[in-house]
Design a protein around this motif. Structure first.
Motif, PDB file in Angstrom:
ATOM      1  N   TYR A 189      37.775   5.705 -50.425  1.00 32.24           N
ATOM      2  CA  TYR A 189      37.312   4.496 -51.103  1.00 32.24           C
ATOM      3  C   TYR A 189      37.783   3.227 -50.398  1.00 32.24           C
ATOM      4  O   TYR A 189      38.830   3.213 -49.764  1.00 32.24           O
ATOM      5  CB  TYR A 189      37.842   4.457 -52.540  1.00 32.24           C
ATOM      6  CG  TYR A 189      37.399   5.621 -53.376  1.00 32.24           C
ATOM      7  CD1 TYR A 189      36.113   5.678 -53.899  1.00 32.24           C
ATOM      8  CD2 TYR A 189      38.256   6.681 -53.645  1.00 32.24           C
ATOM      9  CE1 TYR A 189      35.698   6.760 -54.671  1.00 32.24           C
ATOM     10  CE2 TYR A 189      37.856   7.765 -54.416  1.00 32.24           C
ATOM     11  CZ  TYR A 189      36.574   7.797 -54.921  1.00 32.24           C
ATOM     12  OH  TYR A 189      36.173   8.855 -55.676  1.00 32.24           O
ATOM     13  N   PHE A 190      37.004   2.166 -50.569  1.00 30.26           N
ATOM     14  CA  PHE A 190      37.432   0.830 -50.186  1.00 30.26           C
ATOM     15  C   PHE A 190      37.627   0.044 -51.472  1.00 30.26           C
ATOM     16  O   PHE A 190      36.739   0.033 -52.332  1.00 30.26           O
ATOM     17  CB  PHE A 190      36.377   0.131 -49.304  1.00 30.26           C
ATOM     18  CG  PHE A 190      36.381   0.621 -47.898  1.00 30.26           C
ATOM     19  CD1 PHE A 190      37.193   0.030 -46.955  1.00 30.26           C
ATOM     20  CD2 PHE A 190      35.596   1.690 -47.528  1.00 30.26           C
ATOM     21  CE1 PHE A 190      37.216   0.494 -45.649  1.00 30.26           C
ATOM     22  CE2 PHE A 190      35.603   2.175 -46.229  1.00 30.26           C
ATOM     23  CZ  PHE A 190      36.412   1.573 -45.280  1.00 30.26           C
ATOM     24  N   VAL A 191      38.801  -0.588 -51.599  1.00 31.85           N
ATOM     25  CA  VAL A 191      39.072  -1.401 -52.787  1.00 31.85           C
ATOM     26  C   VAL A 191      38.839  -2.859 -52.426  1.00 31.85           C
ATOM     27  O   VAL A 191      39.036  -3.273 -51.286  1.00 31.85           O
ATOM     28  CB  VAL A 191      40.502  -1.165 -53.327  1.00 31.85           C
ATOM     29  CG1 VAL A 191      40.670   0.290 -53.758  1.00 31.85           C
ATOM     30  CG2 VAL A 191      41.572  -1.548 -52.325  1.00 31.85           C
ATOM     31  N   PHE A 202      29.315   1.906 -62.240  1.00 30.50           N
ATOM     32  CA  PHE A 202      29.053   3.086 -63.059  1.00 30.50           C
ATOM     33  C   PHE A 202      30.367   3.589 -63.628  1.00 30.50           C
ATOM     34  O   PHE A 202      31.290   3.922 -62.886  1.00 30.50           O
ATOM     35  CB  PHE A 202      28.378   4.167 -62.216  1.00 30.50           C
ATOM     36  CG  PHE A 202      27.033   3.738 -61.700  1.00 30.50           C
ATOM     37  CD1 PHE A 202      25.926   3.726 -62.544  1.00 30.50           C
ATOM     38  CD2 PHE A 202      26.886   3.323 -60.390  1.00 30.50           C
ATOM     39  CE1 PHE A 202      24.687   3.324 -62.080  1.00 30.50           C
ATOM     40  CE2 PHE A 202      25.649   2.910 -59.917  1.00 30.50           C
ATOM     41  CZ  PHE A 202      24.547   2.908 -60.765  1.00 30.50           C
ATOM     42  N   ALA A 203      30.462   3.654 -64.950  1.00 33.20           N
ATOM     43  CA  ALA A 203      31.716   3.972 -65.633  1.00 33.20           C
ATOM     44  C   ALA A 203      32.328   5.287 -65.153  1.00 33.20           C
ATOM     45  O   ALA A 203      33.529   5.363 -64.905  1.00 33.20           O
ATOM     46  CB  ALA A 203      31.502   3.991 -67.142  1.00 33.20           C
ATOM     47  N   LYS A 204      31.513   6.330 -65.016  1.00 34.97           N
ATOM     48  CA  LYS A 204      32.052   7.631 -64.617  1.00 34.97           C
ATOM     49  C   LYS A 204      32.615   7.575 -63.201  1.00 34.97           C
ATOM     50  O   LYS A 204      33.709   8.073 -62.939  1.00 34.97           O
ATOM     51  CB  LYS A 204      30.980   8.714 -64.723  1.00 34.97           C
ATOM     52  CG  LYS A 204      31.506  10.093 -64.397  1.00 34.97           C
ATOM     53  CD  LYS A 204      30.455  11.172 -64.557  1.00 34.97           C
ATOM     54  CE  LYS A 204      31.041  12.520 -64.172  1.00 34.97           C
ATOM     55  NZ  LYS A 204      30.059  13.575 -64.206  1.00 34.97           N
ATOM     56  N   LYS A 205      31.880   6.956 -62.280  1.00 32.57           N
ATOM     57  CA  LYS A 205      32.365   6.852 -60.900  1.00 32.57           C
ATOM     58  C   LYS A 205      33.600   5.967 -60.821  1.00 32.57           C
ATOM     59  O   LYS A 205      34.524   6.248 -60.060  1.00 32.57           O
ATOM     60  CB  LYS A 205      31.264   6.326 -59.980  1.00 32.57           C
ATOM     61  CG  LYS A 205      30.213   7.354 -59.671  1.00 32.57           C
ATOM     62  CD  LYS A 205      29.294   6.886 -58.573  1.00 32.57           C
ATOM     63  CE  LYS A 205      28.368   8.019 -58.219  1.00 32.57           C
ATOM     64  NZ  LYS A 205      27.817   7.903 -56.903  1.00 32.57           N
ATOM     65  N   ASP A 206      33.626   4.869 -61.599  1.00 32.60           N
ATOM     66  CA  ASP A 206      34.810   4.003 -61.628  1.00 32.60           C
ATOM     67  C   ASP A 206      36.018   4.770 -62.143  1.00 32.60           C
ATOM     68  O   ASP A 206      37.115   4.654 -61.593  1.00 32.60           O
ATOM     69  CB  ASP A 206      34.579   2.772 -62.510  1.00 32.60           C
ATOM     70  CG  ASP A 206      33.830   1.663 -61.797  1.00 32.60           C
ATOM     71  OD1 ASP A 206      33.599   1.774 -60.581  1.00 32.60           O
ATOM     72  OD2 ASP A 206      33.485   0.674 -62.469  1.00 32.60           O
ATOM     73  N   ALA A 207      35.835   5.568 -63.187  1.00 31.28           N
ATOM     74  CA  ALA A 207      36.944   6.341 -63.754  1.00 31.28           C
ATOM     75  C   ALA A 207      37.466   7.359 -62.741  1.00 31.28           C
ATOM     76  O   ALA A 207      38.682   7.525 -62.602  1.00 31.28           O
ATOM     77  CB  ALA A 207      36.503   7.035 -65.038  1.00 31.28           C
ATOM     78  N   GLU A 208      36.562   8.012 -62.017  1.00 33.13           N
ATOM     79  CA  GLU A 208      36.974   8.974 -60.991  1.00 33.13           C
ATOM     80  C   GLU A 208      37.743   8.278 -59.873  1.00 33.13           C
ATOM     81  O   GLU A 208      38.779   8.760 -59.418  1.00 33.13           O
ATOM     82  CB  GLU A 208      35.754   9.695 -60.416  1.00 33.13           C
ATOM     83  CG  GLU A 208      35.100  10.665 -61.378  1.00 33.13           C
ATOM     84  CD  GLU A 208      33.764  11.191 -60.878  1.00 33.13           C
ATOM     85  OE1 GLU A 208      33.338  10.844 -59.749  1.00 33.13           O
ATOM     86  OE2 GLU A 208      33.137  11.963 -61.628  1.00 33.13           O
ATOM     87  N   ARG A 209      37.217   7.133 -59.436  1.00 29.06           N
ATOM     88  CA  ARG A 209      37.886   6.391 -58.366  1.00 29.06           C
ATOM     89  C   ARG A 209      39.244   5.892 -58.835  1.00 29.06           C
ATOM     90  O   ARG A 209      40.243   6.012 -58.132  1.00 29.06           O
ATOM     91  CB  ARG A 209      37.032   5.214 -57.898  1.00 29.06           C
ATOM     92  CG  ARG A 209      37.655   4.536 -56.664  1.00 29.06           C
ATOM     93  CD  ARG A 209      37.252   3.111 -56.462  1.00 29.06           C
ATOM     94  NE  ARG A 209      37.511   2.384 -57.670  1.00 29.06           N
ATOM     95  CZ  ARG A 209      36.670   1.519 -58.209  1.00 29.06           C
ATOM     96  NH1 ARG A 209      35.539   1.252 -57.642  1.00 29.06           N
ATOM     97  NH2 ARG A 209      36.980   0.906 -59.315  1.00 29.06           N
ATOM     98  N   ASP A 210      39.303   5.326 -60.049  1.00 28.67           N
ATOM     99  CA  ASP A 210      40.574   4.820 -60.575  1.00 28.67           C
ATOM    100  C   ASP A 210      41.599   5.933 -60.685  1.00 28.67           C
ATOM    101  O   ASP A 210      42.778   5.742 -60.353  1.00 28.67           O
ATOM    102  CB  ASP A 210      40.376   4.150 -61.934  1.00 28.67           C
ATOM    103  CG  ASP A 210      39.623   2.833 -61.842  1.00 28.67           C
ATOM    104  OD1 ASP A 210      39.301   2.384 -60.715  1.00 28.67           O
ATOM    105  OD2 ASP A 210      39.349   2.255 -62.909  1.00 28.67           O
ATOM    106  N   SER A 211      41.178   7.099 -61.126  1.00 31.77           N
ATOM    107  CA  SER A 211      42.073   8.241 -61.240  1.00 31.77           C
ATOM    108  C   SER A 211      42.620   8.618 -59.863  1.00 31.77           C
ATOM    109  O   SER A 211      43.817   8.862 -59.696  1.00 31.77           O
ATOM    110  CB  SER A 211      41.340   9.424 -61.874  1.00 31.77           C
ATOM    111  OG  SER A 211      42.189  10.533 -61.951  1.00 31.77           O
ATOM    112  N   PHE A 212      41.744   8.643 -58.861  1.00 32.24           N
ATOM    113  CA  PHE A 212      42.176   8.946 -57.494  1.00 32.24           C
ATOM    114  C   PHE A 212      43.179   7.900 -57.015  1.00 32.24           C
ATOM    115  O   PHE A 212      44.216   8.241 -56.430  1.00 32.24           O
ATOM    116  CB  PHE A 212      40.971   8.987 -56.545  1.00 32.24           C
ATOM    117  CG  PHE A 212      41.376   9.153 -55.109  1.00 32.24           C
ATOM    118  CD1 PHE A 212      41.616  10.416 -54.596  1.00 32.24           C
ATOM    119  CD2 PHE A 212      41.549   8.051 -54.280  1.00 32.24           C
ATOM    120  CE1 PHE A 212      42.021  10.579 -53.271  1.00 32.24           C
ATOM    121  CE2 PHE A 212      41.948   8.205 -52.967  1.00 32.24           C
ATOM    122  CZ  PHE A 212      42.190   9.467 -52.463  1.00 32.24           C
ATOM    123  N   LEU A 213      42.886   6.621 -57.246  1.00 34.25           N
ATOM    124  CA  LEU A 213      43.779   5.550 -56.793  1.00 34.25           C
ATOM    125  C   LEU A 213      45.150   5.672 -57.442  1.00 34.25           C
ATOM    126  O   LEU A 213      46.181   5.563 -56.766  1.00 34.25           O
ATOM    127  CB  LEU A 213      43.167   4.175 -57.106  1.00 34.25           C
ATOM    128  CG  LEU A 213      41.888   3.813 -56.350  1.00 34.25           C
ATOM    129  CD1 LEU A 213      41.305   2.517 -56.877  1.00 34.25           C
ATOM    130  CD2 LEU A 213      42.135   3.741 -54.853  1.00 34.25           C
TER     131      LEU A 213
END
Length: 107
Positions: A39-41, A61-72
């Motif tokens: 990811y790029f933040v 997109f809420a689901k993709k944001d949640a997945e990315r946030d979890s990874f971060l």
């Protein structure tokens, strides 16, 4: 398995410019479009372990944001702040309230 790495945007959006200017006014050192894994933040502020994402009024997109946030967060990022507003006043308010909450947690 190959990572699907996103491409970093080449220019800042008007919202990102406002965020960058305000972070600089506050004296915070930041990096724009920092890569974390695949990811790029939008903004990385190392001194407080924070990522700021300029989501705009329509958000992502809420689901993709949640997945990315979890990874971060699993990667050692302490917190992720999403800013939806595009007005300077509301951007300043969102960042100020985040920093107040962060300071209260530290005490």
């Amino acid at each position: 398995m190959a990572l699907n790495i996103q491409q970093a945007p080449t220019e800042m959006t008007p919202q990102e410019v406002k965020i960058a200017n305000y972070l600089s006014e506050l004296g915070l050192r930041w990096e724009s479009q920092r890569q974390v894994g695949k990811y790029f933040v939008d903004f990385w502020i190392a001194e407080i372990g924070t990522v700021i994402e300029a989501d705009g009024v329509y958000g992502h997109f809420a689901k993709k944001d949640a997945e990315r946030d979890s990874f971060l967060l699993d990667s050692g990022i302490d917190q992720v702040l999403h800013i939806k507003s595009e007005s300077s006043h509301e951007i300043h308010y969102d960042i100020d309230m985040f920093l107040v909450d962060l300071a209260a947690e530290i005490k």
